[in-house]
Design an enzyme around this catalytic site. Structure first.
Site, PDB file in Angstrom:
ATOM      1  CE  LYS A  75      -3.991   1.851   2.648  1.00 43.30           C
ATOM      2  NZ  LYS A  75      -4.864   1.665   3.765  1.00 43.30           N
ATOM      3  CB  SER A 150      -8.076   3.622   2.579  1.00 42.03           C
ATOM      4  OG  SER A 150      -7.322   2.902   3.409  1.00 42.03           O
ATOM      5  CB  SER A 174      -8.343   0.595   5.358  1.00 42.99           C
ATOM      6  OG  SER A 174      -9.067   1.867   5.348  1.00 42.99           O
TER       7      SER A 174
HETATM    8  N1  GLN Z   1     -13.215   4.109   5.790  1.00 41.75           N
HETATM    9  C1  GLN Z   1     -12.657   4.712   7.115  1.00 41.75           C
HETATM   10  C2  GLN Z   1     -12.229   6.098   7.125  1.00 41.75           C
HETATM   11  O1  GLN Z   1     -12.270   6.697   6.125  1.00 41.75           O
HETATM   12  C3  GLN Z   1     -11.390   3.782   7.533  1.00 41.75           C
HETATM   13  C4  GLN Z   1     -10.385   4.059   6.999  1.00 41.75           C
HETATM   14  C5  GLN Z   1      -9.131   3.287   7.283  1.00 41.75           C
HETATM   15  O2  GLN Z   1      -9.138   2.446   7.824  1.00 41.75           O
HETATM   16  N2  GLN Z   1      -7.869   3.550   6.879  1.00 41.75           N
HETATM   17  O3  GLN Z   1     -11.771   6.568   7.769  1.00 41.75           O
END
Ligand code: GLN
Length: 473
Positions: A75, A150, A174
């Site tokens: 990532k 994400s 995410s």
């Molecule tokens: N979708 C969640 C957010 O937007 C979690 C994102 C994540 O786990 N990095 O914060």
């Protein structure tokens, strides 16, 4: 698809080579990366050198690691020395980190071959990769739909068989959410189990790095490789990496499993049906099933959207045009900061910074940030109480299968709700895995979530493996 475990075994025995595996990976990337937008950067040269080094060791009869020759995707919020790292943000444009994340060093030391950096929501804020400054990633199983986020690029890389395994980060879901939407195994490990040195911070009290794989055993192996104490991360647990792979087939006989009402409610009928079917499989495998209610989990989303933005507003203050990446020149330093951040950050990142700054501001701190901290403590207690009654919990990973592009992107609340089942684990600092189980009417995969107390990874993988076996994988 060939598993990471068998690739590593065959590379070590000389039956295949790391270089041959890398070529396969690069071919799969060349075939679909333009369409899917999975990789933001391919490090062909670096990967070739890593693969060659593994093959030379094999030829010389030297030992190679447990991931010998296995192509891996990273990532793009994980630093790799000399390789562009963007967090999918324009503000980091052109920045090359002078050091590597501990997890990157560990996978390379284990013989994995890092082919490149994958797309994500900007600074990992999002659930669909649509907030990336470099365009969204498409779901390889249905390109009209999102891969989740994400860590959408890391999930798509494995789902499209571009790499065998990948690494993501999970602050509120995410890893688990994109794993569910792409039909993969994804785990959010216990807070502190995996070093975050070299992970660009979003919300430091919640962020954890974890594995994506096409099967449970590969995910367990990858987590085993990256876990364990790291003196460079002060939040890292002072203990060695746990034994996970050896316990993957331990089963669930005699385990008490709590079905959590709040971690299913509101999900689509087909998702609820999949969770119920998974519960039946666990029961048949000898688990005792207990119905549970943990009402505190309903408060998770609200607490998270104060705590995570508050921490983000502080963490992202370092991107000021002075130290990293983009700089937009202006007449003085303040004007330069402002112009750089205005151009460098996208709308969702700005929304989070504003929410967080507001929640922390004098006069509102107690009402928002302080209140959210209290909710978090309640959540920790509620889970602790649950784990006095049961060994682990089961629920849905996401309310629905992969959704279409644009379906939620103009409604932040709808988007935030896609993490309603995953966020409580992050707030509690505990572990949870998403495992594919069943499909929706559209043919798309459904993810079932198993949640456990801190350091329960081995038990959760064993539970996930029972579900995998029941599906004939
Ligand atoms: N979708 C969640 C957010 O937007 C979690 C994102 C994540 O786990 N990095 O914060």
């Amino acid at each position: 698809m060939t598993s990471a475990i068998s690739i590593a075994r065959e590379v070590a025995s000389g039956a295949t080579s790391a270089e041959a595996q890398l070529e396969k990976s690069l071919e799969a990337i060349a075939a679909r990366n333009d369409e899917l937008n999975v990789f933001l950067y391919l490090d062909e040269e670096g990967a070739r050198a890593q693969a060659r080094a593994v093959d030379e060791k094999v030829r010389a009869g030297e030992p190679v690691g447990p991931l010998a020759g296995v192509p891996i995707a990273l990532k793009d919020n994980l630093c790799q020395r000399g390789v562009p790292t963007t967090c999918s943000s324009r503000i980091l444009e052109g920045w090359r980190p002078p050091y590597s994340a501990t997890v990157v060093e560990r996978v390379l030391a284990a013989g994995a071959v890092a082919v490149g950096k994958t797309n994500l929501d900007e600074f990992a804020m999002g659930s669909s990769t649509e907030t990336s400054a470099f365009g969204p990633t498409r779901n390889p199983l249905d390109p009209s739909r999102v891969p989740g986020g994400s860590s959408g690029g890391s999930a798509a890389a494995v789902a499209a068989q571009m790499t065998t395994i990948s690494l993501g980060s999970d602050t509120g879901g995410s890893i688990r959410q994109p794993a569910a939407l792409c039909g993969l195994v994804g785990m959010k490990p216990t807070y502190g189990l995996v070093s975050r040195y070299g992970l660009i911070a979003f919300s430091s009290s919640l962020d954890q790095i974890g594995p994506f794989a096409a099967n449970v055993a590969d995910a367990a192996l990858l987590l085993e490789v990256i876990a364990g104490h790291d003196p460079k991360d002060s939040t890292s647990l002072p203990e060695p990496s746990p034994s996970l792979l050896a316990h993957v087939n331990d089963g669930v006989a005699g385990k008490r499993v709590g079905v959590v009402r709040e971690l299913i409610e509101g999900a689509d009928d087909e998702v609820v049906a999949a969770v119920n079917a998974a519960v039946a499989v666990l029961r048949d495998a000898g688990a005792e099933i207990v119905e549970l209610s943990i009402p505190e989990t309903r408060l998770g989303l609200s607490a998270y959207y104060l705590l995570a933005p508050a921490e983000a507003s502080s963490n992202l203050a370092r991107f000021d045009g002075v130290r990293y990446g983009l700089r937009v020149d202006a007449e003085d330093v303040t004007a330069m900061n402002e112009a750089t951040r205005t151009l460098g950050f996208g709308a969702e990142v700005k929304r989070r910074i504003m929410l967080g700054t507001y929640a922390l501001s004098a006069g509102y701190y107690d009402a928002y940030y302080g209140q959210a901290l209290k909710v978090r403590t309640q959540m920790i207690h509620a889970f602790r109480e649950a784990y006095q009654k049961v060994d682990f919990l089961i629920g849905a990973t996401t309310p629905s299968v992969a959704f279409k592009f644009g379906e939620k992107s103009d409604n932040p609340m709808a988007m935030y709700l896609s993490d309603v089942f995953t966020i409580p684990t992050n707030l509690a600092g505990e572990a949870a895995v998403s495992v594919p189980f069943g499909h929706g009417a559209s043919g798309l995969p459904i993810g079932v979530q198993l949640l456990g107390p801190g350091r329960s990874e081995a038990m959760l993988f064993a539970g996930a493996r029972v579900l995998e076996v029941a599906e004939g994988r």
